[in-house]
Design a protein around this motif. Structure first.
Motif, PDB file in Angstrom:
ATOM      1  N   LYS A 176       0.851  -1.191   0.000  1.00  0.00           N
ATOM      2  CA  LYS A 176       0.000   0.000   0.000  1.00  0.00           C
ATOM      3  C   LYS A 176       0.885   1.238   0.000  1.00  0.00           C
ATOM      4  CE  LYS A 176      -4.048  -1.019   2.811  1.00  0.00           C
ATOM      5  NZ  LYS A 176      -4.608  -0.729   4.137  1.00  0.00           N
ATOM      6  N   VAL A 177       0.724   2.065  -1.015  1.00  0.00           N
ATOM      7  CA  VAL A 177       1.491   3.305  -1.070  1.00  0.00           C
ATOM      8  C   VAL A 177       0.520   4.474  -1.044  1.00  0.00           C
ATOM      9  CG1 VAL A 177       3.110   4.673  -2.431  1.00  0.00           C
ATOM     10  CG2 VAL A 177       3.321   2.196  -2.393  1.00  0.00           C
ATOM     11  N   GLY A 178       0.836   5.488  -0.238  1.00  0.00           N
ATOM     12  CA  GLY A 178      -0.026   6.662  -0.174  1.00  0.00           C
ATOM     13  C   GLY A 178       0.575   7.796  -0.981  1.00  0.00           C
ATOM     14  N   VAL A 179      -0.280   8.682  -1.447  1.00  0.00           N
ATOM     15  CA  VAL A 179       0.228   9.882  -2.116  1.00  0.00           C
ATOM     16  C   VAL A 179      -0.647  11.078  -1.749  1.00  0.00           C
ATOM     17  CG1 VAL A 179      -1.074   9.376  -4.235  1.00  0.00           C
ATOM     18  CG2 VAL A 179       0.816  10.974  -4.324  1.00  0.00           C
ATOM     19  N   VAL A 180       0.009  12.202  -1.446  1.00  0.00           N
ATOM     20  CA  VAL A 180      -0.710  13.455  -1.229  1.00  0.00           C
ATOM     21  C   VAL A 180      -0.398  14.322  -2.436  1.00  0.00           C
ATOM     22  CG1 VAL A 180      -0.985  15.448   0.260  1.00  0.00           C
ATOM     23  CG2 VAL A 180      -0.354  13.241   1.243  1.00  0.00           C
ATOM     24  N   TRP A 181      -1.418  14.833  -3.089  1.00  0.00           N
ATOM     25  CA  TRP A 181      -1.142  15.659  -4.269  1.00  0.00           C
ATOM     26  C   TRP A 181      -2.157  16.755  -4.456  1.00  0.00           C
ATOM     27  CZ3 TRP A 181      -3.992  15.284  -9.113  1.00  0.00           C
ATOM     28  CH2 TRP A 181      -5.024  14.328  -9.087  1.00  0.00           C
ATOM     29  N   ASN A 182      -1.761  17.762  -5.251  1.00  0.00           N
ATOM     30  CA  ASN A 182      -2.601  18.939  -5.481  1.00  0.00           C
ATOM     31  C   ASN A 182      -3.151  18.878  -6.902  1.00  0.00           C
ATOM     32  OD1 ASN A 182      -3.735  21.407  -5.859  1.00  0.00           O
ATOM     33  ND2 ASN A 182      -1.908  22.591  -5.365  1.00  0.00           N
ATOM     34  N   PRO A 183      -4.457  18.674  -7.041  1.00  0.00           N
ATOM     35  CA  PRO A 183      -5.038  18.515  -8.391  1.00  0.00           C
ATOM     36  C   PRO A 183      -4.871  19.762  -9.253  1.00  0.00           C
ATOM     37  CG  PRO A 183      -6.634  18.023  -6.668  1.00  0.00           C
ATOM     38  CD  PRO A 183      -5.462  18.623  -5.991  1.00  0.00           C
ATOM     39  N   THR A 198       1.285   2.452 -12.969  1.00  0.00           N
ATOM     40  CA  THR A 198       2.441   1.717 -12.482  1.00  0.00           C
ATOM     41  C   THR A 198       2.041   0.813 -11.331  1.00  0.00           C
ATOM     42  OG1 THR A 198       3.718   3.655 -13.032  1.00  0.00           O
ATOM     43  CG2 THR A 198       4.796   2.012 -11.674  1.00  0.00           C
ATOM     44  N   CYS A 199       1.270   1.360 -10.382  1.00  0.00           N
ATOM     45  CA  CYS A 199       0.890   0.592  -9.212  1.00  0.00           C
ATOM     46  C   CYS A 199       0.028  -0.597  -9.605  1.00  0.00           C
ATOM     47  CB  CYS A 199       0.133   1.480  -8.228  1.00  0.00           C
ATOM     48  SG  CYS A 199       1.228   2.594  -7.395  1.00  0.00           S
ATOM     49  N   GLY A 203       1.002  -4.420  -8.751  1.00  0.00           N
ATOM     50  CA  GLY A 203       0.198  -5.021  -7.689  1.00  0.00           C
ATOM     51  C   GLY A 203       0.251  -4.236  -6.396  1.00  0.00           C
ATOM     52  N   ILE A 204       0.382  -2.913  -6.519  1.00  0.00           N
ATOM     53  CA  ILE A 204       0.411  -2.070  -5.331  1.00  0.00           C
ATOM     54  C   ILE A 204      -0.891  -1.290  -5.284  1.00  0.00           C
ATOM     55  CG2 ILE A 204       1.537  -0.062  -4.270  1.00  0.00           C
ATOM     56  CD1 ILE A 204       4.132  -0.972  -5.578  1.00  0.00           C
ATOM     57  N   GLU A 205      -1.409  -1.108  -4.071  1.00  0.00           N
ATOM     58  CA  GLU A 205      -2.617  -0.296  -3.939  1.00  0.00           C
ATOM     59  C   GLU A 205      -2.200   1.153  -3.699  1.00  0.00           C
ATOM     60  OE1 GLU A 205      -6.510   0.114  -1.050  1.00  0.00           O
ATOM     61  OE2 GLU A 205      -5.099  -1.529  -0.718  1.00  0.00           O
ATOM     62  N   LEU A 206      -2.699   2.083  -4.506  1.00  0.00           N
ATOM     63  CA  LEU A 206      -2.328   3.495  -4.357  1.00  0.00           C
ATOM     64  C   LEU A 206      -3.460   4.236  -3.663  1.00  0.00           C
ATOM     65  CD1 LEU A 206      -0.081   5.555  -5.183  1.00  0.00           C
ATOM     66  CD2 LEU A 206      -1.518   6.147  -7.117  1.00  0.00           C
TER      67      LEU A 206
END
Lengths: 657, 316
Positions: A176-183, A198-199, A203-206
């Protein structure tokens, strides 16, 4: 009717006058006619480090092609300073300015220029654009040769996939990878879309959380950590990049790392940063521009994605994580030499029998006090004390309010914790006034004697001990003489209103005299004076600027850097980050992180029964020497090999693969 | 000449924004920050519709309508729920940022190769058989630039005439009176709340129209394009007022348009003279300052002249 006309006269005549001025300035241009040297316009969107790196690359590429500005070529720089209407006006100005070629930097500038230049009046080269195909300027995603004949350039997509691959290589079990981003940021959006793909493939959950300003980052990150991510990734997002420390704060609470698509992030606490080297991107763009001037036909240029990669890794960030993140040999080889060296200072564990209560008080959230806190908590963990099990800690900050600080101290006095830790001079002073029966252990204080904690480092108040972060002036003078053997005069700015600043200045003066150097000083009182003050310092004929650390000059250090770079006066500093991220060639720092660790060691000694009275104040154990070869080159400064060997960190970005 | 034409065109487009700000700021004495959001809203709505190949006239009108809705919300918040006028503007502006993102689906919608009002106008001369380059007073101008310029002027003239007419109707007079003397107009049986709401509708509609046209002119809409627009609008309004002095609504509108034009021209001059890009904002500020001070001097001069002529009269 006449009255009406009269009222309008002023406005109309002003407009006519302004228009005439514009036309006349155009006329001069017109009459000059065919210019002898090629004229190039560079259109930049804002003064931002990344864009400026690119701009530098473009200039260097022209130089490499033998175009010297002012002799063989006339380069004119336009910078819209973050304003879209201005960018549009500038684009029109460039069209009317009789230029042979325009180089645009950034996506908005590409769009503005391409829009104004729809008819192909000037040749247009673009660079530092994440996704030129999505910019809507007529470039086909599928056929690299399908683009307007007057427009070419390179796209630079952040190596998102590669970053995830490195993360997987370091820690195969991430799920599980988290991301904080500004739309609102187009680049960030493009990166996030790429990451989703890519995730999926890996097989990674984003898990995504969006923010619209830097101040929301901490909350967004906490929302992710609450969902138990294995790590957090930062794409090419300026907003989040600005608030990376709050992101690190959130992840360190659940002991997971952050990795990023910007090399600079590794210096700010990310475990690694893989990004495009924008200086190189600028160089490639400039190379294309220079070849165009020499007759290259733009219609034959293939528009492709070029991303020279740069990897920076941070060994410190890999420590104390809940799962192991390993730097494989391949990664180490890829990484630049800006590695933060492994620091294995272990101290004797002394675990007490019951759950301890600590109080930690900041005066204001500043990089130095945060570093002290970080080092302190890390060291407790290294020793084996677990938060919530072995100890509880209350961390408070007065947010630069003296009255609040006093109230906090009263609260601490009534709570009666086992120890109080302070991270700055004002907090120590407030603690000394209000607290008598609780051990006070301080860090981040330059001179505890001046602060009133005792008569001397040995003879001090019975409930107080701590770590002084006073700079290593004698060592600095020795170092300085090794690096610049013919230096006679050194200089520093100081702040007469800051007690520590004056004290540091005097200490440096003493050390300089002993080393046979003369110290020149200039006093400043506001940060706006710093650039001019630096120039006047340099005009006093100093060979080296050796800037002491105080609050004002720390916040205005870039002003000092600029002046020093302009005059090529080598710059030495006492804070490590100034050599890492700013313009100092050499920094000899009593590290605040290390100071925090030393405070934790002292705390353990006190908790094990030693009386603070018997522990003399001491300096931070470790002095870090950071050398930035890139900055040194700017000042034409040769660092001798034996000094380089001593360095804890050497930064040399140009030697990246 | 190209630069002059371009900055005048942008100046005319942005004078719609100034007219909008003038309504909220001067007629209702209400600093309406919604403008920052509705400017981008107009651009976003029009851009999205244009990309989906909706007729640009419809798309532009939709942008105007969207701005009206934004103004309606601000007005309702202020008059129905008694939220402080500044705060209701801030609330709507903040919300619009997300709304705009939703509308566009991303931060930046390009429409460089779509048919917009501006490209339609630009094509007209060629259709009418004019040459690609026209020569005016010895300057070569591409006919499309000239056409967009004329189109911008037409738009502004049309809008100002309509506005001028509107403010002279019963409704318009009641609106102006609401700003000047709410007690009096309430005594006459007019609902001031409705008046303010309607006024904000028109104001934000104009601002959104300006955003929509600018997006079509520059070829893309960006979610951040509204930031700082209220300041720009205010500056133009104040310069305009300084130019024409206190005057009737029609004259003041002219002043506001002239203010906006001057503002853009001065920036263009600063650019043309190749002043250091770092100083751009400073120079802009100085220009505004000068524009505010010069008319005052002019005013003093005429004042003195009048006084002296008066004195001579008495002598005789």
């Amino acid at each position: 009717m006449l009255r009406l006309l009269k009222k309008l006269t002023l406005g109309v005549s002003l407009i006519v006058a302004a228009s005439a001025v514009l036309l006349i300035s155009d006329l001069g241009q017109w009459k000059k006619g065919g210019h002898s040297v090629p004229r190039v316009a560079i259109l930049n969107y804002a003064t931002r480090p990344v864009l400026e790196d690119g701009q530098r690359g473009i200039f260097d590429a022209f130089k490499d092609h033998g175009f010297i500005n002012g002799e063989d070529i006339e380069i004119k720089l336009f910078n819209a300073e973050n304003d879209l209407p201005t960018a549009n006006t500038m684009a029109s100005a460039i069209l009317g300015g009789d230029f042979d070629l325009v180089v645009s930097i950034s996506t908005p500038c590409l769009q503005a220029m391409a829009s104004a230049n729809r008819n192909g009046t000037v040749k247009h080269i673009f660079g530092l654009v994440t996704d030129p195909f999505g910019a809507g300027v007529g470039i086909s995603r599928t056929d690299p040769l399908d683009h307007p004949a007057h427009l070419a350039g390179i796209g630079t997509f952040q190596p998102v996939k590669e970053a995830f691959q490195i993360a997987r290589e370091m820690c195969p079990e991430i799920r599980k990878v988290g991301v904080v981003w500004n739309p609102a940021e187009a680049c960030s959006e493009a990166c996030t879309i790429m990451a989703r793909d890519t995730c999926k493939n890996m097989g990674i959950e984003l898990l995504e959380a969006t923010v619209d300003s830097s101040s929301g980052v901490l909350e967004a990150a906490r929302a992710l950590t609450a969902r138990d991510v294995d790590c957090i990734w930062i794409g090419g997002d300026n907003t989040v990049e600005l608030a990376i420390s709050s992101l690190i704060k959130a992840t360190s609470e659940i002991r997971v790392p952050v990795f990023a698509n910007a090399p600079s992030s590794a210096h700010n606490g990310a475990i690694f940063g893989l990004g495009a080297n924008y200086y190189e991107v600028g160089k490639i763009t400039g190379d294309l521009a220079a070849r165009t001037l020499k007759g290259l036909d733009l219609a034959t240029v293939r528009i492709e994605n070029v991303a020279p990669e740069r990897l920076a890794i941070n060994y410190e960030a890999a420590k104390g994580l809940r799962s192991t993140w390993r730097f494989t040999e391949r990664i180490k080889k890829l990484a630049e030499s800006a590695n933060i060296k492994h620091d294995a200072s272990a101290s004797p564990p002394g675990r007490p029998g019951r759950k301890l209560q600590f109080s930690f008080v900041h005066y204001v959230e500043s990089p130095t006090s945060e570093a002290t806190e970080r080092g302190f908590l890390q060291q407790l963990e290294t020793i084996g004390l677990r938060k919530g099990v072995d100890y509880d800690i209350k961390i408070r900050s007065s947010q630069r309010d003296m009255a609040t600080l006093m109230a906090i101290m009263d609260a601490v006095a009534s709570e009666k914790p086992d120890a109080l830790i302070t991270s700055s001079t004002p907090t120590l002073q407030a603690a000394l006034k209000r607290i008598t029966h609780i051990p006070i252990i301080f860090g981040g204080v330059a001179n505890p004697v001046i602060a009133g904690a005792g008569e001397s480092y040995q003879d001090h108040l019975p409930n107080t001990t701590g770590i002084s972060t006073m700079s290593a002036f004698e060592d600095m003078v020795t170092l300085l003489k090794e690096c610049v053997p013919n230096a006679k005069r050194i200089g520093t700015l100081f702040v007469p209103a800051e007690i520590n600043s004056v004290y540091y200045k005097e200490a440096l003066e003493k050390a300089a005299q002993q080393g046979g150097l003369e110290l020149m000083t200039v006093g400043v009182s506001t940060s706006t004076e710093v650039p001019d003050a630096t120039l006047s310092l340099i005009s006093k004929g100093v060979d080296v600027i050796c800037q002491i650390s105080d609050n004002l000059n720390n916040s205005a250090f870039s002003g000092i850097t600029k002046a020093a770079e302009k005059t090529r006066t080598p710059l030495f500093a006492f804070v490590s980050s100034y050599a890492m991220n700013s313009g100092a060639a050499v920094a000899l720092a009593r590290d605040y992180d290390q100071g925090g660790r030393d405070v934790a060691d002292l705390l353990i000694r006190v908790m094990n029964g030693e009386s603070p009275k018997d522990i003399p104040f001491s300096y931070v154990k470790k002095t870090r020497l950071v050398i930035n070869l890139n900055n040194a080159a700017t000042y034409n400064l040769k660092i001798p090999a034996h000094v380089l060997e001593k360095a804890d960190t050497v930064i040399n970005l140009s030697s990246s693969p | 000449m190209n630069l002059l034409l371009a900055s005048l065109t942008i100046g005319f487009i942005l004078s719609l924004l100034s007219a909008g700000v003038y309504i909220s700021f001067r007629i209702f004495h209400m600093p309406d920050i919604t403008a920052d959001g509705s400017f981008a809203l107009g651009a976003a709505v029009s851009a999205v519709l244009i990309v989906q190949e909706v007729n640009p006239v419809v798309a532009t009108s939709a942008g105007f309508a969207a701005g009206c809705v934004a103004g309606l919300v601000t007005g309702m918040l202020h008059t129905r729920f008694k939220i402080n006028n500044l705060l209701s503007g801030i609330l709507v502006m903040t919300a619009l940022y997300s709304v705009n993102l939703h509308i566009m689906g991303k931060s930046n919608v390009p429409m460089l190769y779509e048919t917009t009002l501006m490209t339609m106008a630009a094509k007209l001369p060629t259709l009418m058989g004019s040459e690609d380059v026209v020569n005016i007073l010895g300057w070569d101008i591409s006919n499309s630039d000239a056409a967009t310029f004329l189109f911008a002027i037409l738009m502004i003239v049309a809008v100002s005439v309509v506005l001028n007419r509107f403010f002279r109707t019963h409704l318009g007079t009641a609106m102006r009176a609401t700003g000047d003397n709410p007690d009096m107009i309430r005594a006459l049986g007019v609902n001031t709340g409705n008046m303010i709401t309607l006024g904000l509708c028109i104001s934000n509609g104009l601002v959104a129209l300006s955003g929509s046209l600018l997006a079509q002119y520059q070829g893309f809409a960006d979610v951040q394009m509204g930031i700082g627009m209220i300041v720009l609008g205010l500056a133009s309004v104040i310069i305009g007022e300084a130019l024409v002095g206190s005057a009737g609504i029609g004259l003041t509108l002219c002043g506001v348009i002239m203010g906006s034009l001057l503002f853009r021209l001065l920036i263009a001059i600063a650019l043309r003279w190749g002043l250091n890009p770092t100083d751009l904002k400073l120079i802009t500020a100085i220009f505004v300052l000068v524009a505010l001070i010069v008319p005052r001097f002019g005013g003093k001069l005429t004042h003195r002249k009048q006084r002296s002529s008066h004195a001579s009269d008495t002598k005789v």
